[in-house]
Design an enzyme around this catalytic site. Structure first.
Site, PDB file in Angstrom:
ATOM      1  N   LYS A 115       0.847  -1.192   0.000  1.00  0.00           N
ATOM      2  CA  LYS A 115       0.000   0.000   0.000  1.00  0.00           C
ATOM      3  C   LYS A 115       0.882   1.241   0.000  1.00  0.00           C
ATOM      4  O   LYS A 115       0.611   2.209  -0.673  1.00  0.00           O
ATOM      5  CB  LYS A 115      -0.821   0.044   1.287  1.00  0.00           C
ATOM      6  CG  LYS A 115      -2.012  -0.863   1.297  1.00  0.00           C
ATOM      7  CD  LYS A 115      -2.868  -0.516   2.501  1.00  0.00           C
ATOM      8  CE  LYS A 115      -3.885  -1.586   2.767  1.00  0.00           C
ATOM      9  NZ  LYS A 115      -4.724  -1.302   3.919  1.00  0.00           N
ATOM     10  N   ARG A 116       1.943   1.164   0.796  1.00  0.00           N
ATOM     11  CA  ARG A 116       2.765   2.350   0.982  1.00  0.00           C
ATOM     12  C   ARG A 116       3.507   2.697  -0.308  1.00  0.00           C
ATOM     13  O   ARG A 116       3.518   3.828  -0.755  1.00  0.00           O
ATOM     14  CB  ARG A 116       3.753   2.087   2.119  1.00  0.00           C
ATOM     15  CG  ARG A 116       4.453   3.316   2.636  1.00  0.00           C
ATOM     16  CD  ARG A 116       5.365   2.949   3.801  1.00  0.00           C
ATOM     17  NE  ARG A 116       6.084   1.695   3.580  1.00  0.00           N
ATOM     18  CZ  ARG A 116       7.170   1.579   2.836  1.00  0.00           C
ATOM     19  NH1 ARG A 116       7.690   2.622   2.243  1.00  0.00           N
ATOM     20  NH2 ARG A 116       7.750   0.398   2.669  1.00  0.00           N
TER      21      ARG A 116
END
Ligand code: GLU
Length: 499
Positions: free
Chosen positions: A252-253
């Site tokens: 996600k990051r």
């Protein structure tokens, strides 16, 4: 035994591809077996869980039409039961109180941790060296009664192993030796993840736990808790990971919106197409088929069809035009091209509305024209957005001209600057008393081309650029007809593209 599965997201961010795939596989398995698909929001990490995230997860599931059965369970509502279970294990001697003061990160214990890690790497770390593990019951009770804070840890036996038969990966074993005496309850009374999951899965009578392979280590810990409770664990099925194109971890990051479900919804993907795409990330029936309706997926889905090797999500990083998987795009185009046109209209309407291109006549007086237009232009479209972007000229006079199309189809043929308005005059005269349809248009344009002693393509491509702003599209005869006589004449006369 009727199947009960659950999707158990932690509401600490949006619904990403990996979670959506987990939800889908659980859903398909439940529907395939006639079982139940339950939803549990694992909101026990109070610092990171947000209502907004819960909402975005629910939105994502609703978009994919993965409707759950029974009421949503919020894990935090069950905290008392989790605590009760930890205390029961304590009372039975299967867990113990750990009075170690909460570590302050000072230099001394940072060094200890480094040493611990080094020892663990050499396989020397003794997971059973907690000084409170063998404290007498009397002393443990006395210290607790005196108000000394404690965590509750599971007392993992010294010798033996956890084993389970994973429905995807087969027999999984791990020596007790490799698992620490895991914390069940923190000293502030907060139940920890593995305890909460086991308690809730028991409470919800879950028969199959289908989740990402990244949970394998947790599963061994959870099996230990089941053993301590004397309860047979559910069947586990771990799903292969979904990797980035470079075979690195999809995160996600790092990959941001590329992995968020809302990105695809907002980019004009059809839920049905994206669901189909997700189904094939780590699963296949033993055949070449790739396009499956939801009913077919339900019918064909099996745990045996889940792959052991990791799936790859093939987006191209750092290229905004290629932020999505080619296969996902191809699949979406297939759906757009082949679904019943009445179904497609339902999705095109909000798209045109949002782009201020919608007119209510499309649903009554101009319904026939509208349906024909959508049917024509969808052949080359990839997403719903294309209807308002590339398709704009069909619905509005205010459309852009692609400079490359102007260069290729107009600038190279300066004669067109006078010829195309002349063609407009010809249309006006010829179609004053005969139908403006493909057959007649072809006769007129061919005759015009011969008079000018040029190629048909030159006239057609030039007209296409003026009429639609772009260089490619459906058959030009259909485009003339769909755009209609009045607009064709007006656009052929217009000099805006030439300036
Ligand atoms: N809450 C966990 C997660 O979001 C899933 C737990 C489970 O499926 O057992 O990864």
């Amino acid at each position: 035994m009727s199947v009960r599965v659950r999707f158990a997201p932690s509401p600490t961010g949006y619904l990403h591809i990996g979670s959506a795939r987990t939800a889908l596989f659980n859903y398909l398995y439940a529907r395939h077996t006639g079982g139940k698909f339950l939803l549990r929001i694992e909101d026990t990490d109070l610092a990171r869980s947000t209502e907004e995230s819960t909402r975005s997860i629910l939105d994502g599931l609703a978009w994919l039409e993965l409707n759950h059965d029974e009421e949503i369970v919020f894990q935090s509502d069950n905290a008392d039961k989790h605590r009760e279970t930890a205390r029961k294990l304590l009372a039975e001697g299967k867990a113990y109180r750990d009075f170690t003061p909460k570590a302050e990160p000072n230099e001394a214990n940072v060094k200890d941790t480094i040493k611990d890690r080094a020892r663990a790497n050499q396989g020397e770390k003794n997971m059973r060296d907690n000084p409170f593990r063998d404290l007498s019951v009397e002393e443990s009770d006395a210290r607790a009664e005196a108000g000394e804070p404690f965590a509750i840890r599971l007392k993992v036996a010294e010798h033996g192993r956890t084993a389970f038969d994973d429905a995807v990966y087969g027999i999984q074993e791990r020596n007790y030796h490799d698992t620490e005496d895991l914390v069940l309850l923190r000293s502030d009374g907060h139940p920890l993840y593995n305890l909460a999951v086991v308690c809730d899965d028991i409470e919800m009578a879950i028969t199959h736990v289908i989740r990402g392979q990244d949970h394998l280590t947790n599963t061994h810990k959870q099996v230990l808790i089941y053993e301590a409770l004397g309860i047979t664990p559910p069947t586990f099925a771990h799903l292969p990971l979904i990797m980035a194109p470079n075979k690195g971890k999809l995160s996600k990051r790092k990959h941001g919106e590329v992995v968020s479900m809302t990105t695809y919804r907002d980019a004009g993907f059809l839920a049905a197409a994206f669901r189909n795409f997700l189904a094939l990330l780590g699963w296949s029936a033993s055949e070449e088929q790739e396009i499956y309706s939801l009913e077919e997926l339900v019918q064909k889905f099996s745990l045996e069809g889940i792959h052991r090797s990791n799936a790859v999500f093939n987006f191209t990083e750092n290229d905004p035009r290629k932020w999505t998987d080619d296969k996902a795009q191809w699949m979406n185009a297939e759906y757009i091209r082949t679904m019943p046109v009445e179904d497609l209209l339902r999705f095109v309407k909000p798209e045109l509305k949002a782009a201020k291109l919608w007119r209510d006549e499309y649903e009554d007086d101009d319904r026939e024209w509208f349906e024909k237009t959508i049917n024509l232009i969808r052949q080359r479209f990839f997403t719903l957005k294309d209807f308002s972007k590339q398709g704009r000229a069909y619905f509005s006079e205010d459309y852009d001209f692609d400079p490359a199309a102007i260069e290729k189809n107009l600038s190279k043929f300066p004669d067109l600057k006078t010829w195309l308005p002349e063609l407009a005059d010809r249309f006006e005269a010829e179609f004053a008393d005969k139908p403006y349809d493909e057959e007649n248009i072809e006769i007129v344009v061919k005759a015009f081309t011969e008079e000018k002693d040029t190629k048909l393509g030159v006239i057609m491509n030039g007209a296409r650029t003026l009429l639609t702003g772009v260089a490619v599209g459906p058959s030009m005869l259909s485009v003339f007809e769909i755009i209609g006589l009045d607009r064709t004449i007006m656009r052929l006369r217009s000099q805006v593209a030439w300036t």
